[in-house]
Write a protein that holds these residues in place. Structure first.
Motif, PDB file in Angstrom:
ATOM      1  N   VAL A 228       0.855  -1.190   0.000  1.00  0.00           N
ATOM      2  CA  VAL A 228       0.000   0.000   0.000  1.00  0.00           C
ATOM      3  C   VAL A 228       0.892   1.242   0.000  1.00  0.00           C
ATOM      4  O   VAL A 228       1.791   1.369   0.839  1.00  0.00           O
ATOM      5  N   GLN A 229       0.617   2.161  -0.914  1.00  0.00           N
ATOM      6  CA  GLN A 229       1.449   3.351  -1.059  1.00  0.00           C
ATOM      7  C   GLN A 229       0.618   4.619  -0.868  1.00  0.00           C
ATOM      8  O   GLN A 229      -0.613   4.611  -0.988  1.00  0.00           O
ATOM      9  N   ALA A 230       1.345   5.707  -0.574  1.00  0.00           N
ATOM     10  CA  ALA A 230       0.686   7.007  -0.461  1.00  0.00           C
ATOM     11  C   ALA A 230      -0.064   7.312  -1.751  1.00  0.00           C
ATOM     12  O   ALA A 230       0.408   7.020  -2.853  1.00  0.00           O
ATOM     13  N   GLY A 231      -1.261   7.895  -1.600  1.00  0.00           N
ATOM     14  CA  GLY A 231      -2.076   8.235  -2.761  1.00  0.00           C
ATOM     15  C   GLY A 231      -3.053   7.152  -3.156  1.00  0.00           C
ATOM     16  O   GLY A 231      -3.979   7.402  -3.933  1.00  0.00           O
ATOM     17  N   GLN A 232      -2.847   5.916  -2.657  1.00  0.00           N
ATOM     18  CA  GLN A 232      -3.792   4.845  -2.937  1.00  0.00           C
ATOM     19  C   GLN A 232      -4.940   4.903  -1.922  1.00  0.00           C
ATOM     20  O   GLN A 232      -4.980   5.768  -1.044  1.00  0.00           O
ATOM     21  N   ARG A 233      -5.862   3.953  -2.049  1.00  0.00           N
ATOM     22  CA  ARG A 233      -7.047   3.945  -1.194  1.00  0.00           C
ATOM     23  C   ARG A 233      -7.100   2.685  -0.355  1.00  0.00           C
ATOM     24  O   ARG A 233      -6.771   1.597  -0.823  1.00  0.00           O
ATOM     25  N   VAL A 234      -7.523   2.868   0.891  1.00  0.00           N
ATOM     26  CA  VAL A 234      -7.768   1.751   1.802  1.00  0.00           C
ATOM     27  C   VAL A 234      -9.225   1.840   2.252  1.00  0.00           C
ATOM     28  O   VAL A 234      -9.685   2.907   2.682  1.00  0.00           O
ATOM     29  N   ALA A 235      -9.950   0.749   2.136  1.00  0.00           N
ATOM     30  CA  ALA A 235     -11.361   0.733   2.536  1.00  0.00           C
ATOM     31  C   ALA A 235     -11.496   0.194   3.953  1.00  0.00           C
ATOM     32  O   ALA A 235     -10.831  -0.777   4.327  1.00  0.00           O
ATOM     33  N   LEU A 236     -12.358   0.845   4.745  1.00  0.00           N
ATOM     34  CA  LEU A 236     -12.666   0.395   6.102  1.00  0.00           C
ATOM     35  C   LEU A 236     -14.139   0.023   6.167  1.00  0.00           C
ATOM     36  O   LEU A 236     -14.997   0.798   5.749  1.00  0.00           O
ATOM     37  N   MET A 237     -14.425  -1.160   6.706  1.00  0.00           N
ATOM     38  CA  MET A 237     -15.811  -1.554   6.970  1.00  0.00           C
ATOM     39  C   MET A 237     -15.869  -2.014   8.422  1.00  0.00           C
ATOM     40  O   MET A 237     -15.728  -3.201   8.732  1.00  0.00           O
ATOM     41  N   CYS A 238     -16.016  -1.042   9.312  1.00  0.00           N
ATOM     42  CA  CYS A 238     -15.879  -1.285  10.752  1.00  0.00           C
ATOM     43  C   CYS A 238     -17.019  -0.632  11.518  1.00  0.00           C
ATOM     44  O   CYS A 238     -17.533   0.405  11.122  1.00  0.00           O
ATOM     45  N   GLY A 255      -0.462   8.419   4.198  1.00  0.00           N
ATOM     46  CA  GLY A 255      -0.863   9.275   3.089  1.00  0.00           C
ATOM     47  C   GLY A 255      -1.841   8.626   2.140  1.00  0.00           C
ATOM     48  O   GLY A 255      -1.943   9.021   0.971  1.00  0.00           O
ATOM     49  N   THR A 256      -2.574   7.611   2.617  1.00  0.00           N
ATOM     50  CA  THR A 256      -3.574   6.954   1.769  1.00  0.00           C
ATOM     51  C   THR A 256      -4.949   7.541   2.025  1.00  0.00           C
ATOM     52  O   THR A 256      -5.245   8.040   3.112  1.00  0.00           O
ATOM     53  N   ASP A 257      -5.795   7.469   1.019  1.00  0.00           N
ATOM     54  CA  ASP A 257      -7.197   7.857   1.191  1.00  0.00           C
ATOM     55  C   ASP A 257      -7.943   6.734   1.906  1.00  0.00           C
ATOM     56  O   ASP A 257      -7.660   5.549   1.692  1.00  0.00           O
ATOM     57  N   VAL A 258      -8.898   7.094   2.741  1.00  0.00           N
ATOM     58  CA  VAL A 258      -9.712   6.119   3.469  1.00  0.00           C
ATOM     59  C   VAL A 258     -11.132   6.159   2.922  1.00  0.00           C
ATOM     60  O   VAL A 258     -11.765   7.217   2.893  1.00  0.00           O
ATOM     61  N   ILE A 259     -11.624   5.010   2.482  1.00  0.00           N
ATOM     62  CA  ILE A 259     -13.006   4.888   2.017  1.00  0.00           C
ATOM     63  C   ILE A 259     -13.813   4.255   3.145  1.00  0.00           C
ATOM     64  O   ILE A 259     -13.512   3.150   3.589  1.00  0.00           O
ATOM     65  N   LEU A 260     -14.823   4.947   3.607  1.00  0.00           N
ATOM     66  CA  LEU A 260     -15.632   4.466   4.728  1.00  0.00           C
ATOM     67  C   LEU A 260     -16.861   3.742   4.197  1.00  0.00           C
ATOM     68  O   LEU A 260     -17.751   4.364   3.595  1.00  0.00           O
ATOM     69  N   LEU A 261     -16.894   2.435   4.397  1.00  0.00           N
ATOM     70  CA  LEU A 261     -18.017   1.629   3.929  1.00  0.00           C
ATOM     71  C   LEU A 261     -19.087   1.552   5.012  1.00  0.00           C
ATOM     72  O   LEU A 261     -18.793   1.210   6.160  1.00  0.00           O
ATOM     73  N   ASN A 262     -20.301   1.872   4.634  1.00  0.00           N
ATOM     74  CA  ASN A 262     -21.442   1.772   5.533  1.00  0.00           C
ATOM     75  C   ASN A 262     -21.660   0.308   5.902  1.00  0.00           C
ATOM     76  O   ASN A 262     -21.765  -0.556   5.027  1.00  0.00           O
ATOM     77  N   THR A 263     -21.734   0.000   7.195  1.00  0.00           N
ATOM     78  CA  THR A 263     -21.890  -1.389   7.620  1.00  0.00           C
ATOM     79  C   THR A 263     -23.250  -1.970   7.259  1.00  0.00           C
ATOM     80  O   THR A 263     -23.451  -3.181   7.364  1.00  0.00           O
ATOM     81  N   GLY A 264     -24.176  -1.122   6.820  1.00  0.00           N
ATOM     82  CA  GLY A 264     -25.484  -1.611   6.425  1.00  0.00           C
ATOM     83  C   GLY A 264     -25.619  -1.888   4.948  1.00  0.00           C
ATOM     84  O   GLY A 264     -26.694  -2.277   4.476  1.00  0.00           O
ATOM     85  N   LEU A 265     -24.531  -1.730   4.193  1.00  0.00           N
ATOM     86  CA  LEU A 265     -24.608  -1.956   2.755  1.00  0.00           C
ATOM     87  C   LEU A 265     -24.818  -3.437   2.444  1.00  0.00           C
ATOM     88  O   LEU A 265     -24.298  -4.321   3.143  1.00  0.00           O
ATOM     89  N   SER A 266     -25.556  -3.703   1.392  1.00  0.00           N
ATOM     90  CA  SER A 266     -25.738  -5.075   0.929  1.00  0.00           C
ATOM     91  C   SER A 266     -24.440  -5.569   0.293  1.00  0.00           C
ATOM     92  O   SER A 266     -23.595  -4.767  -0.131  1.00  0.00           O
ATOM     93  N   PRO A 267     -24.240  -6.884   0.222  1.00  0.00           N
ATOM     94  CA  PRO A 267     -23.025  -7.394  -0.420  1.00  0.00           C
ATOM     95  C   PRO A 267     -22.832  -6.877  -1.844  1.00  0.00           C
ATOM     96  O   PRO A 267     -21.707  -6.566  -2.249  1.00  0.00           O
ATOM     97  N   SER A 268     -23.921  -6.767  -2.604  1.00  0.00           N
ATOM     98  CA  SER A 268     -23.780  -6.268  -3.981  1.00  0.00           C
ATOM     99  C   SER A 268     -23.362  -4.804  -3.993  1.00  0.00           C
ATOM    100  O   SER A 268     -22.558  -4.387  -4.846  1.00  0.00           O
ATOM    101  N   ALA A 269     -23.874  -4.002  -3.030  1.00  0.00           N
ATOM    102  CA  ALA A 269     -23.479  -2.594  -2.967  1.00  0.00           C
ATOM    103  C   ALA A 269     -22.016  -2.465  -2.568  1.00  0.00           C
ATOM    104  O   ALA A 269     -21.289  -1.615  -3.103  1.00  0.00           O
ATOM    105  N   VAL A 270     -21.550  -3.302  -1.625  1.00  0.00           N
ATOM    106  CA  VAL A 270     -20.133  -3.287  -1.247  1.00  0.00           C
ATOM    107  C   VAL A 270     -19.275  -3.625  -2.454  1.00  0.00           C
ATOM    108  O   VAL A 270     -18.252  -2.977  -2.716  1.00  0.00           O
ATOM    109  N   GLU A 271     -19.674  -4.634  -3.203  1.00  0.00           N
ATOM    110  CA  GLU A 271     -18.914  -5.023  -4.391  1.00  0.00           C
ATOM    111  C   GLU A 271     -18.851  -3.880  -5.395  1.00  0.00           C
ATOM    112  O   GLU A 271     -17.790  -3.596  -5.974  1.00  0.00           O
ATOM    113  N   ASP A 272     -19.965  -3.176  -5.578  1.00  0.00           N
ATOM    114  CA  ASP A 272     -19.983  -2.052  -6.525  1.00  0.00           C
ATOM    115  C   ASP A 272     -19.064  -0.930  -6.058  1.00  0.00           C
ATOM    116  O   ASP A 272     -18.316  -0.354  -6.857  1.00  0.00           O
TER     117      ASP A 272
END
Length: 681
Positions: A228-238, A255-272
């Motif tokens: 993982v490098q600076a400028g890339q994205r890391v997703a959190l589902m916590c 220096g990575t971007d953080v994508i915050l995944l809603n814990t209520g998302l459906s599996p298909s929405a997480v995949e998208d």
């Protein structure tokens, strides 16, 4: 009044529910009994001529002659009365004659109705009515400027800036200088001032600022080893817990971007979402392991909350043999990407800007009186903008955060009592669950330490606001904003007592404007689209799109108005407007009226297709335990409160309303034939 005959002026003088929009001293007027043949309306009215004074009472119109004359008397004492007479004069104009008799008014309130005060009231009333009827733009709400001196005063008062050991102060300032107002910079500055103070605890762990610093260093280095490098994205589902904060800080250091995944998302929405954002790694609680494992991609997967036998490598395992040397600040600070709520469509990723120094925290602290080292219970999910705000403000205050992983109303009260919490950050549905606890349960817990209950995320009904403060005291603060504009206004307890449904006033450095379809200011009292300007407007969606802008302001997507006292009110979403029989109707006033009906605990209103009217209103109503009601009861009640076209044609009684993880009602599901309803109870 030039060019305005009595029948036009009567549209306002004869509509008491509009008085707060035209008279600054009137903060609230609710029609409790509509006018009928032979009698005028009856109303609950609140007068708030200043921030310290609130007078509430009931009035009724003993004279109510449309286009001519109305006389309001107080109840039960009818010796106090106010009269408005409309006289047609030459040139199609109207003369307004105001008379009042207030013999039983207490001496301390007579200054509010002195001759000069009444003249000023009448002058302001006629000016705003004239502007309204002429279609002239309202004066913009007064802006509370955020000067450097005022910002400093707020930070000093909150204890963010305070005297201390010179070496600690220097390290604190150096941290902010090197890392900026990022999550890493905020936690490093807090570590410099109080390394061994408790920073966070959850149901398993307690961490000091020193421990968060060391563990986040190790996590950042471990992620770097995984590529993982600076400028890339890391997703959190916590859910809310210490490892999530460690992940925030570690990614910020890397220096990575953080994508915050809603814990209520459906599996298909997480995949998208993951397919759209292409993260370099995903950190998730074990309960979401199967969802993450089903997503295609060769990115590493790490467990942030170990509670499954077949989970991924845990954060602890990942950092066990990793050095704790601190990474160097990245040239480009990592951003936080928050997903929109997705209540009316698919969620989108919104890039949140890096705060511009401590002034961002000062904006909130100017209206919500948090203090350094406060103990804050965080029930709002940290993947949500409000839970994220709790963490970001908390790090500036070096606060002790009590993280609530899974919300339970009684468990939350127990935590507040055990940890002597000063503040609670929550979303409205959580506060509703707390209020719904039996009094015998609430009384088990000593909540005397609680000074602040800060709520955001969705609307609170006026009935609930008043009931909550009557139960817990005047400690409620309502924060209005959005993922895109961050904040717009904050209502403190004085605002909410004066006008329970208000979104409040702008904090320092923030501007709002209510604009029409041509992006011009609407006349006084009119509704329009709400636009906001501040230092934290978002940087656009990750798919390249954005939201409308005008006059250096950004649209919130909401419809509303400002009253004559400068308070903001939200009446609905722009995309929820229902056109029924040629009339524009927004669901929120109807929902507000429904939840005030005894026996109703929750309600939602949507528009459905109608062959005759184009659209009609459908109400979905949740009854309190033991209550019984028929659709006709609901319709009759709404007809007494609102205009005819606001009465729902369909009323469905349901056991619950569909909500997402932050408590927002998913109205798109109400039109789904699979949602269980019954036409009456």
């Amino acid at each position: 009044m030039a060019g305005h005959p009595p029948d036009q002026v009567w549209q306002i003088i004869g509509s008491p529910e509009l008085y707060p929009r035209f008279v600054p001293a009137i903060s609230w007027c609710e029609v409790t009994e509509a006018a009928a043949r032979g009698r005028g309306p009856r109303c609950l009215i609140r007068l708030a001529p200043d921030r310290e004074t609130l007078v509430e009472g009931t009035i009724h119109a003993v004279v109510y002659r449309p286009n001519e004359h109305v006389v309001w008397c107080g109840l039960p004492d009818e010796r106090n009365w106010v009269s408005f007479e409309l006289h047609a004069i030459e040139g199609g104009r109207t003369e307004i004659v105001l008379r009042l008799m207030l013999p039983s008014l207490p001496p301390e309130r007579r200054d509010f109705f002195s001759r000069s005060a009444v003249k000023g009231l009448l002058k302001e009333l006629t000016r705003r009515i004239d502007q309204q009827l002429a279609g002239e733009a309202a004066d913009p709400p007064p802006q509370d400027r955020a000067t450097a001196l005022r910002t400093a005063n707020v930070l000093v008062r909150a204890g963010v800036i305070a005297a201390g050991r010179p070496d600690k102060v220097i390290r604190q300032l150096n941290s902010l200088s090197q890392w900026g107002a990022t999550v890493a910079g905020g936690y490093l500055a807090a570590t410099a001032r109080g390394a061994d103070e408790i920073a966070v605890h959850d149901e398993r762990n307690t961490r000091t600022f020193r421990e968060i610093d060391e563990r986040s260093n190790r996590l950042a280095n471990a992620l770097a080893k995984l590529g993982v490098q600076a400028g890339q994205r890391v997703a959190l589902m916590c859910r809310n817990h210490a490892a999530m904060i460690e992940a925030f800080v570690g990614c910020s250091k890397l220096g990575t971007d953080v994508i915050l995944l809603n814990t209520g998302l459906s599996p298909s929405a997480v995949e998208d979402v993951l397919a759209d954002h292409r993260p370099a790694a995903v950190l998730a609680d074990d309960e979401f392991a199967r969802t993450i494992s089903d997503v295609r991609g060769d990115f590493p997967r790490v467990s942030t909350w170990d509670d499954a036998e077949q989970g991924y490598r845990t954060v602890d395992e990942l950092i066990h043999d990793t050095p704790s040397n601190r990474p160097k600040p990245s040239e480009r600070p990592g951003q936080i990407v928050v997903l929109t709520s997705g209540t009316t469509g698919a969620p989108k990723g919104a890039r949140r800007p890096t705060p511009k120094g401590l002034g961002t925290a000062a904006t909130i602290l100017a209206r919500i009186p948090l203090r350094a080292r406060d103990k804050i219970a965080v029930a709002a999910p940290m993947f949500h903008s409000w839970g994220l705000a709790a963490m970001q403000v908390g790090m500036a205050l070096r606060a002790e955060l009590s993280l609530i992983r899974r919300f339970d109303a009684e468990q939350t009260l127990r935590m507040i009592a055990e940890h002597r919490c000063d503040a609670l950050f929550a979303v409205p549905i959580m506060l509703q669950r707390i209020q719904d606890l039996p009094e015998r349960v609430r009384s088990r817990y000593d909540l005397s330490s609680l000074r602040i209950v800060a709520s955001s995320g969705s609307a609170m009904s006026g009935t609930f606001v008043t009931t909550f403060m009557d139960t817990f005291g005047d400690i409620l603060y309502n924060f209005y904003g959005s993922t895109e504009v961050s904040w717009a206004s904050i209502a403190d307890p004085a605002d909410l007592r004066a006008a329970p449904t208000t979104a409040g006033r702008c904090p320092p450095g923030t501007r709002i404007a209510v604009l029409d379809e041509d992006r011009k200011l609407v006349p006084p009292g009119d509704e329009g689209q709400i636009f906001v300007g501040n230092d934290m407007l978002f940087d656009g969606y990750t798919n390249g799109s954005s939201v409308p802008r005008a006059q250096d302001l950004m649209a919130t997507g909401d419809i509303g108005y400002t009253d004559a006292g400068g308070r903001l009110f939200i009446t609905g979403r722009a995309d929820e407007m229902i056109v029924s029989g040629g009339e524009n109707v927004f669901p929120r006033p109807v929902e507000e009226a429904l939840v005030a009906l005894p026996g109703v605990s929750d309600a939602a209103v949507v528009g459905v297709p109608d062959d005759e009217y184009g659209q009609r209103l459908a109400a979905y109503v949740v009854l309190r335990e033991g209550a019984r009601m028929h659709a006709e009861d609901v319709q009759h009640y709404i007809h007494q409160k609102l205009a005819r076209f606001a009465v729902p044609r369909d009323v469905f009684f349901v056991t619950e309303l569909p909500r997402n993880a932050t408590g927002k009602i998913l109205k798109r599901l109400l039109n789904d034939d699979m949602w269980p309803v019954s036409p009456q109870t």
